[in-house]
Design a protein around this motif. Structure first.
Motif, PDB file in Angstrom:
ATOM      1  N   ALA A  19       0.841  -1.204   0.000  1.00  0.00           N
ATOM      2  CA  ALA A  19       0.000   0.000   0.000  1.00  0.00           C
ATOM      3  C   ALA A  19       0.874   1.251   0.000  1.00  0.00           C
ATOM      4  O   ALA A  19       0.589   2.219  -0.724  1.00  0.00           O
ATOM      5  N   TRP A  20       1.963   1.242   0.799  1.00  0.00           N
ATOM      6  CA  TRP A  20       2.872   2.381   0.820  1.00  0.00           C
ATOM      7  C   TRP A  20       3.456   2.618  -0.570  1.00  0.00           C
ATOM      8  O   TRP A  20       3.535   3.757  -1.034  1.00  0.00           O
ATOM      9  N   CYS A  21       3.856   1.541  -1.234  1.00  0.00           N
ATOM     10  CA  CYS A  21       4.430   1.660  -2.575  1.00  0.00           C
ATOM     11  C   CYS A  21       3.422   2.307  -3.528  1.00  0.00           C
ATOM     12  O   CYS A  21       3.763   3.244  -4.265  1.00  0.00           O
ATOM     13  N   LYS A  22       2.210   1.832  -3.524  1.00  0.00           N
ATOM     14  CA  LYS A  22       1.170   2.381  -4.409  1.00  0.00           C
ATOM     15  C   LYS A  22       0.931   3.858  -4.114  1.00  0.00           C
ATOM     16  O   LYS A  22       0.876   4.683  -5.024  1.00  0.00           O
ATOM     17  N   GLU A  23       0.812   4.205  -2.829  1.00  0.00           N
ATOM     18  CA  GLU A  23       0.564   5.597  -2.426  1.00  0.00           C
ATOM     19  C   GLU A  23       1.714   6.519  -2.809  1.00  0.00           C
ATOM     20  O   GLU A  23       1.524   7.722  -2.972  1.00  0.00           O
ATOM     21  N   ASN A  24       2.908   5.968  -2.940  1.00  0.00           N
ATOM     22  CA  ASN A  24       4.092   6.773  -3.238  1.00  0.00           C
ATOM     23  C   ASN A  24       4.598   6.611  -4.662  1.00  0.00           C
ATOM     24  O   ASN A  24       5.717   7.013  -4.986  1.00  0.00           O
ATOM     25  N   GLY A  25       3.763   6.021  -5.527  1.00  0.00           N
ATOM     26  CA  GLY A  25       4.079   5.984  -6.951  1.00  0.00           C
ATOM     27  C   GLY A  25       5.005   4.880  -7.401  1.00  0.00           C
ATOM     28  O   GLY A  25       5.640   4.997  -8.461  1.00  0.00           O
ATOM     29  N   TYR A  26       5.111   3.792  -6.630  1.00  0.00           N
ATOM     30  CA  TYR A  26       5.974   2.673  -7.013  1.00  0.00           C
ATOM     31  C   TYR A  26       5.138   1.462  -7.389  1.00  0.00           C
ATOM     32  O   TYR A  26       4.161   1.139  -6.717  1.00  0.00           O
ATOM     33  N   SER A  27       5.547   0.771  -8.432  1.00  0.00           N
ATOM     34  CA  SER A  27       4.986  -0.534  -8.779  1.00  0.00           C
ATOM     35  C   SER A  27       5.874  -1.590  -8.140  1.00  0.00           C
ATOM     36  O   SER A  27       7.080  -1.389  -7.985  1.00  0.00           O
ATOM     37  N   HIS A  28       5.270  -2.726  -7.770  1.00  0.00           N
ATOM     38  CA  HIS A  28       6.061  -3.803  -7.178  1.00  0.00           C
ATOM     39  C   HIS A  28       5.806  -5.097  -7.930  1.00  0.00           C
ATOM     40  O   HIS A  28       4.746  -5.305  -8.510  1.00  0.00           O
ATOM     41  N   GLY A  29       6.812  -5.951  -7.908  1.00  0.00           N
ATOM     42  CA  GLY A  29       6.712  -7.248  -8.561  1.00  0.00           C
ATOM     43  C   GLY A  29       5.956  -8.255  -7.722  1.00  0.00           C
ATOM     44  O   GLY A  29       5.367  -7.918  -6.688  1.00  0.00           O
ATOM     45  N   SER A  30       6.006  -9.493  -8.153  1.00  0.00           N
ATOM     46  CA  SER A  30       5.309 -10.576  -7.464  1.00  0.00           C
ATOM     47  C   SER A  30       6.201 -11.209  -6.403  1.00  0.00           C
ATOM     48  O   SER A  30       7.423 -11.257  -6.541  1.00  0.00           O
ATOM     49  N   MET A  31       5.562 -11.722  -5.371  1.00  0.00           N
ATOM     50  CA  MET A  31       6.266 -12.392  -4.289  1.00  0.00           C
ATOM     51  C   MET A  31       6.825 -13.732  -4.770  1.00  0.00           C
ATOM     52  O   MET A  31       6.183 -14.441  -5.537  1.00  0.00           O
ATOM     53  N   GLN A  32       8.029 -14.042  -4.299  1.00  0.00           N
ATOM     54  CA  GLN A  32       8.680 -15.317  -4.604  1.00  0.00           C
ATOM     55  C   GLN A  32       9.409 -15.788  -3.355  1.00  0.00           C
ATOM     56  O   GLN A  32      10.568 -15.456  -3.136  1.00  0.00           O
TER      57      GLN A  32
END
Length: 86
Positions: free
Chosen positions: A22-35
Motif C-alpha cells: 500500500a505504501w508503494c502504491k501511495e508513493n508511486g511505485y509498482s512492485h513485482g510478485s512475491m517469490q
C-alpha cells in the motif's frame, strides 16, 4: 546519501507485506510478485515487474528499490528499500 528503508511491523499474517505494498502504491511505485523469501522489485511509475528469479542482473540493477523480509513475508518485519538517488 544512504538507501531509504521503511519498515513495516503490522502483526497478523501478511499484514506488514500488505502495508508495504500500500505504501508503494501511495508513493508511486509498482512492485513485482512475491517469490518465497526473495526480494520483490520496485520501479517508480506504472510497471509490470517479474518475479526476482526472472529478472536479469541488468534488470535488477535498474530497479528503484526492493521489498525485503528477514524470514518470510508472512510475518513482520517487512522492509521497503529505496535505492540511493532513485
Amino acid at each position: 546519501m544512504a538507501d531509504q528503508v521503511i519498515t513495516f511491523t503490522q502483526e497478523g499474517e501478511f499484514q506488514a507485506y500488505y502495508a508495504a505494498c500500500a505504501w508503494c502504491k501511495e508513493n508511486g511505485y509498482s512492485h513485482g510478485s512475491m517469490q518465497a523469501r526473495a526480494p520483490i522489485g520496485l520501479l517508480r511509475g506504472d510497471w509490470i515487474i517479474a518475479k526476482w528469479r526472472n529478472l536479469s542482473p541488468k534488470e535488477r540493477q535498474q530497479l528503484d528499490g526492493t521489498i525485503t523480509c528477514i524470514e518470510t513475508f508472512r510475518e513482520a518485519p517487512v522492509h521497503v528499500v529505496i535505492r540511493e538517488g532513485k
